[in-house]
Motif scaffolding. Structure first.
Motif, PDB file in Angstrom:
ATOM      1  N   GLU A 188       0.826  -1.218   0.000  1.00 36.21           N
ATOM      2  CA  GLU A 188       0.000   0.000   0.000  1.00 36.21           C
ATOM      3  C   GLU A 188       0.856   1.262   0.000  1.00 36.21           C
ATOM      4  O   GLU A 188       0.492   2.260  -0.632  1.00 36.21           O
ATOM      5  CB  GLU A 188      -0.960  -0.007   1.193  1.00 36.21           C
ATOM      6  N   GLN A 189       1.983   1.201   0.685  1.00 38.14           N
ATOM      7  CA  GLN A 189       2.874   2.372   0.679  1.00 38.14           C
ATOM      8  C   GLN A 189       3.412   2.661  -0.724  1.00 38.14           C
ATOM      9  O   GLN A 189       3.530   3.812  -1.135  1.00 38.14           O
ATOM     10  CB  GLN A 189       4.064   2.141   1.611  1.00 38.14           C
ATOM     11  N   MET A 190       3.744   1.602  -1.443  1.00 41.76           N
ATOM     12  CA  MET A 190       4.281   1.793  -2.798  1.00 41.76           C
ATOM     13  C   MET A 190       3.226   2.423  -3.697  1.00 41.76           C
ATOM     14  O   MET A 190       3.516   3.312  -4.508  1.00 41.76           O
ATOM     15  CB  MET A 190       4.742   0.453  -3.375  1.00 41.76           C
ATOM     16  N   ILE A 191       1.986   1.967  -3.537  1.00 43.14           N
ATOM     17  CA  ILE A 191       0.895   2.518  -4.353  1.00 43.14           C
ATOM     18  C   ILE A 191       0.654   3.980  -4.011  1.00 43.14           C
ATOM     19  O   ILE A 191       0.398   4.810  -4.892  1.00 43.14           O
ATOM     20  CB  ILE A 191      -0.371   1.651  -4.151  1.00 43.14           C
ATOM     21  N   GLU A 192       0.776   4.304  -2.736  1.00 40.83           N
ATOM     22  CA  GLU A 192       0.595   5.690  -2.321  1.00 40.83           C
ATOM     23  C   GLU A 192       1.716   6.579  -2.877  1.00 40.83           C
ATOM     24  O   GLU A 192       1.489   7.727  -3.240  1.00 40.83           O
ATOM     25  CB  GLU A 192       0.574   5.763  -0.790  1.00 40.83           C
ATOM     26  N   LEU A 193       2.916   6.012  -2.972  1.00 41.86           N
ATOM     27  CA  LEU A 193       4.091   6.803  -3.346  1.00 41.86           C
ATOM     28  C   LEU A 193       4.280   6.997  -4.834  1.00 41.86           C
ATOM     29  O   LEU A 193       4.729   8.050  -5.279  1.00 41.86           O
ATOM     30  CB  LEU A 193       5.358   6.102  -2.850  1.00 41.86           C
ATOM     31  N   VAL A 194       4.010   5.956  -5.611  1.00 42.48           N
ATOM     32  CA  VAL A 194       4.443   5.970  -7.017  1.00 42.48           C
ATOM     33  C   VAL A 194       3.678   7.041  -7.802  1.00 42.48           C
ATOM     34  O   VAL A 194       2.548   7.391  -7.467  1.00 42.48           O
ATOM     35  CB  VAL A 194       4.261   4.565  -7.646  1.00 42.48           C
ATOM     36  N   LYS A 195       4.322   7.531  -8.831  1.00 41.68           N
ATOM     37  CA  LYS A 195       3.685   8.514  -9.719  1.00 41.68           C
ATOM     38  C   LYS A 195       2.425   7.957 -10.359  1.00 41.68           C
ATOM     39  O   LYS A 195       2.356   6.753 -10.613  1.00 41.68           O
ATOM     40  CB  LYS A 195       4.647   8.843 -10.870  1.00 41.68           C
ATOM     41  N   PRO A 196       1.468   8.808 -10.700  1.00 43.08           N
ATOM     42  CA  PRO A 196       0.367   8.329 -11.540  1.00 43.08           C
ATOM     43  C   PRO A 196       0.927   7.682 -12.815  1.00 43.08           C
ATOM     44  O   PRO A 196       1.889   8.196 -13.394  1.00 43.08           O
ATOM     45  CB  PRO A 196      -0.401   9.609 -11.873  1.00 43.08           C
ATOM     46  N   ARG A 197       0.348   6.580 -13.208  1.00 45.39           N
ATOM     47  CA  ARG A 197       0.804   5.773 -14.338  1.00 45.39           C
ATOM     48  C   ARG A 197       2.224   5.239 -14.111  1.00 45.39           C
ATOM     49  O   ARG A 197       2.933   4.897 -15.057  1.00 45.39           O
ATOM     50  CB  ARG A 197       0.683   6.508 -15.683  1.00 45.39           C
ATOM     51  N   SER A 257      -6.833   4.062  -9.403  1.00 35.53           N
ATOM     52  CA  SER A 257      -6.993   5.506  -9.581  1.00 35.53           C
ATOM     53  C   SER A 257      -5.773   6.127 -10.248  1.00 35.53           C
ATOM     54  O   SER A 257      -5.890   7.070 -11.014  1.00 35.53           O
ATOM     55  CB  SER A 257      -7.363   6.201  -8.273  1.00 35.53           C
ATOM     56  N   LYS A 258      -4.595   5.573  -9.985  1.00 41.46           N
ATOM     57  CA  LYS A 258      -3.387   6.092 -10.652  1.00 41.46           C
ATOM     58  C   LYS A 258      -3.022   5.308 -11.913  1.00 41.46           C
ATOM     59  O   LYS A 258      -1.971   5.565 -12.496  1.00 41.46           O
ATOM     60  CB  LYS A 258      -2.194   6.024  -9.694  1.00 41.46           C
ATOM     61  N   SER A 259      -3.827   4.324 -12.293  1.00 38.19           N
ATOM     62  CA  SER A 259      -3.467   3.461 -13.438  1.00 38.19           C
ATOM     63  C   SER A 259      -2.061   2.877 -13.261  1.00 38.19           C
ATOM     64  O   SER A 259      -1.194   3.020 -14.129  1.00 38.19           O
ATOM     65  CB  SER A 259      -3.540   4.219 -14.771  1.00 38.19           C
ATOM     66  N   ILE A 260      -1.851   2.243 -12.132  1.00 36.94           N
ATOM     67  CA  ILE A 260      -0.521   1.714 -11.811  1.00 36.94           C
ATOM     68  C   ILE A 260      -0.305   0.341 -12.465  1.00 36.94           C
ATOM     69  O   ILE A 260      -1.235  -0.448 -12.594  1.00 36.94           O
ATOM     70  CB  ILE A 260      -0.359   1.600 -10.273  1.00 36.94           C
ATOM     71  N   THR A 261       0.925   0.111 -12.840  1.00 32.19           N
ATOM     72  CA  THR A 261       1.330  -1.186 -13.380  1.00 32.19           C
ATOM     73  C   THR A 261       2.163  -1.921 -12.323  1.00 32.19           C
ATOM     74  O   THR A 261       3.019  -1.319 -11.683  1.00 32.19           O
ATOM     75  CB  THR A 261       2.136  -0.975 -14.674  1.00 32.19           C
ATOM     76  N   PHE A 262       1.869  -3.204 -12.164  1.00 30.58           N
ATOM     77  CA  PHE A 262       2.550  -4.012 -11.153  1.00 30.58           C
ATOM     78  C   PHE A 262       3.127  -5.262 -11.810  1.00 30.58           C
ATOM     79  O   PHE A 262       2.424  -5.965 -12.533  1.00 30.58           O
ATOM     80  CB  PHE A 262       1.562  -4.428 -10.056  1.00 30.58           C
ATOM     81  N   SER A 263       4.385  -5.552 -11.534  1.00 35.18           N
ATOM     82  CA  SER A 263       5.014  -6.740 -12.118  1.00 35.18           C
ATOM     83  C   SER A 263       5.656  -7.607 -11.047  1.00 35.18           C
ATOM     84  O   SER A 263       6.183  -7.093 -10.059  1.00 35.18           O
ATOM     85  CB  SER A 263       6.116  -6.348 -13.108  1.00 35.18           C
ATOM     86  N   HIS A 264       5.613  -8.898 -11.287  1.00 39.34           N
ATOM     87  CA  HIS A 264       6.329  -9.833 -10.417  1.00 39.34           C
ATOM     88  C   HIS A 264       7.507 -10.381 -11.211  1.00 39.34           C
ATOM     89  O   HIS A 264       7.338 -11.194 -12.097  1.00 39.34           O
ATOM     90  CB  HIS A 264       5.405 -10.969  -9.981  1.00 39.34           C
ATOM     91  N   GLU A 265       8.687  -9.871 -10.909  1.00 38.27           N
ATOM     92  CA  GLU A 265       9.895 -10.306 -11.623  1.00 38.27           C
ATOM     93  C   GLU A 265      10.396 -11.625 -11.019  1.00 38.27           C
ATOM     94  O   GLU A 265      10.479 -11.772  -9.804  1.00 38.27           O
ATOM     95  CB  GLU A 265      10.978  -9.225 -11.504  1.00 38.27           C
ATOM     96  N   PHE A 266      10.721 -12.560 -11.912  1.00 38.42           N
ATOM     97  CA  PHE A 266      11.284 -13.844 -11.478  1.00 38.42           C
ATOM     98  C   PHE A 266      12.343 -14.227 -12.492  1.00 38.42           C
ATOM     99  O   PHE A 266      12.048 -14.493 -13.660  1.00 38.42           O
ATOM    100  CB  PHE A 266      10.175 -14.893 -11.414  1.00 38.42           C
ATOM    101  N   MET A 267      13.575 -14.223 -12.030  1.00 39.72           N
ATOM    102  CA  MET A 267      14.714 -14.387 -12.926  1.00 39.72           C
ATOM    103  C   MET A 267      14.696 -15.706 -13.696  1.00 39.72           C
ATOM    104  O   MET A 267      15.265 -15.802 -14.772  1.00 39.72           O
ATOM    105  CB  MET A 267      15.970 -14.300 -12.048  1.00 39.72           C
ATOM    106  N   PHE A 268      14.044 -16.728 -13.135  1.00 40.05           N
ATOM    107  CA  PHE A 268      14.062 -18.031 -13.788  1.00 40.05           C
ATOM    108  C   PHE A 268      12.914 -18.247 -14.773  1.00 40.05           C
ATOM    109  O   PHE A 268      12.775 -19.337 -15.328  1.00 40.05           O
ATOM    110  CB  PHE A 268      14.090 -19.156 -12.748  1.00 40.05           C
ATOM    111  N   SER A 269      12.065 -17.229 -14.997  1.00 37.72           N
ATOM    112  CA  SER A 269      10.941 -17.414 -15.937  1.00 37.72           C
ATOM    113  C   SER A 269      11.415 -17.884 -17.303  1.00 37.72           C
ATOM    114  O   SER A 269      10.842 -18.796 -17.896  1.00 37.72           O
ATOM    115  CB  SER A 269      10.168 -16.097 -16.123  1.00 37.72           C
TER     116      SER A 269
END
Lengths: 335, 335
Positions: free
Chosen positions: A230-239, A259-271
């Motif tokens: 939740e802190q990251m969502i509050e902090l990050v720039k819109p979009r 509301s900010k149209s945020i993008t979220f990724s789960h990075e996994f080096m072995f994908s």
């Protein structure tokens, strides 16, 4: 040929259940090489895989290595016997906690000439993780000039990934803010090139406000994603864009991204290794790492070395990872 | 100057609580224009906002419009009285369910010359949503050649956003697979340019297998995100990208994104207006829409028109949206 294996899932509190075994000389497939491992990097993923069900009857951990090629498969053209290489490998195959490791030539690159094997072994997994996060996920430009004015917040700046991610982000023109919790980690993170270090004992929002820092374009979470979600969502720039490498303990509310149209990724080096797609990308990134190390732009993040290769060393290495306090990277010197 | 307002949060089952009011001629700010609204597009977001708490004592819905400028603010230079314009506007301001609407000049663009006001009013909100999804979120190339070989799966291909998203994706070189559930929606989606239409009454995985379709690079969900969340994760390519415009009803397991390193975005067309960042992007996208319409590349997605502007019309329009069966776009002809 010696290897340290685990034959069952276990917790460290149960005692040291690693075993030392001897392995016969393997038959190489045409695109594989045999590496005499000189040093093996230790990562939190070792401890996580140790606790997942085994596929076979013995598992060799260790997903960072630097060593010397002693045999090449019939179709390998880019590498020859005697080459110094470094790589992370695949979580689908045996790791580098052994004296001799078979690895696909797609996954390896020539090690930086200016580094010892121990220093080189500290880099592959964390570098690839950071490169994938910056270039494949955040899609920052490979031209540093085009990244000027953009900020990345790296949560846990002094960890293995956080340390090299800081160096990479700086090299590619980003402004880097990191979080740390101790005097030693603050000093280390600044040494990696962080422009500003904030204290994770306070809320990130209050820290950014206090230092009048801009809302980050990108946030790279390398520690306790649930706590920071939740802190990251509050902090990050819109979009803006948030990525994590740490699995969640709880389900989360994805509507918070709206509301900010945020993008979220789960990075996994072995994908890529797991799905066998674009696997040459590992090599591509490692080549850039080696080049920038030899140009003096990146430095090894190794801070500590254990030796020799033994069940005790590997057990101690896992203990260090599970404390979640390690600064930089721990490396096992194999010979 | 007439407007249809709601003065309270209400469900349609409570009856038609919309009211018609007269509004005085407004004072324009320097960067605003006054538009004589000719047509107002209807979107599901109208019904959602109707059910959120009011800020003031009356709310004017409608976030799609085409009309004629009748007055300009002192600093407006790109538009003049008499210009035909189209726009979505801001959810922070009064909408287009009125005869005259004040709107920031940052949000408007000249309407396609080849379209009637009703046809033009069908496009802004859905087009901007799709442009933001493709260009800001998926970050596809603006050069169609560079997108060749990539596939987007659009869930609910016959809806308002799905319809224009199909046209836009095709124009920019993507292969488009859509989901539909009825014969009419299948025909409509193919008419929008879908390369392949699959049946959402079967699992998406079985449909893709049956037709030997590739794993999509991108999935754009415009319907029931909870229902499709796990299916989308199963379907998308490793390191692929999923976006939705539909809020979740439940919390979700973000760890499912991990093994493929999936990226997930929540697109919300009003983010830029809400946070007042990069608001000229709306205009930038609308200009491309108008250009491509006039070049014959895009067609209006309007399928039905209600008229005149009245409480009954708006109530009926909301009923149509809440059925969630609408094909293409519904437009209210104001005069």
């Amino acid at each position: 040929m010696k290897a340290i294996v685990s034959r069952q899932v276990f917790q460290l509190a149960e005692g040291n259940l690693f075993q030392e075994i001897n392995i016969d000389s393997p038959q190489l497939k045409e695109d594989e090489v045999l590496v005499k491992v000189h040093a093996s990097g230790v990562n939190p993923v070792d401890t996580k895989i140790r606790q997942t069900p085994l596929n076979g009857n013995a598992r060799i951990l260790g997903f960072d290595a630097a060593g010397e090629i002693v045999e090449v498969g019939s179709q390998v053209t880019d590498f020859k016997v005697g080459d110094r290489v470094f790589y992370s490998g695949s979580n689908q195959q045996s790791g580098s906690n052994q004296t001799h490791q078979v690895v696909s030539a797609h996954y390896i690159a020539h090690a930086p000439e200016s580094l010892s094997y121990e220093d080189a072994a500290a880099l592959p997994l964390t570098s690839i993780t950071a490169y994938e996060t910056f270039f494949d996920i955040f899609r920052i430009s490979t031209n540093p000039e085009e990244n000027k004015g953009k900020t990345v917040l790296i949560i846990n700046g002094a960890g293995g990934v956080g340390s090299i991610a800081t160096q990479i982000a700086k090299a590619y023109g980003l402004k880097v803010v990191t979080t740390v919790g101790r005097t030693e980690t603050k000093e280390w993170s600044l040494k990696q090139g962080a422009d500003k270090v904030i204290n994770h004992h306070n809320t990130l929002v209050s820290e950014l406000e206090q230092f009048e820092l801009p809302a980050p374009d990108y946030i790279f979470c390398t520690y306790d994603t649930d706590h920071y979600y939740e802190q990251m969502i509050e902090l990050v720039k819109p979009r803006g864009h948030i990525a994590t490498i740490v699995a969640f303990k709880e389900k989360q509310d994805l509507n918070l991204l709206k509301s900010k149209s945020i993008t979220f990724s789960h990075e996994f080096m072995f994908s890529r290794a797991l799905y066998q797609t674009e696997i040459d990308q590992y090599q591509y990134y490692l080549k850039d790492v080696a080049k920038k190390v030899d140009e003096g732009i990146y430095t090894s993040t190794r801070t500590q070395t254990l030796t020799p290769l033994s069940t005790e060393t590997i057990y101690n290495a896992h203990q260090e990872m599970e404390k979640q306090q390690f600064i930089g990277k721990l490396v096992v010197k194999i010979i």
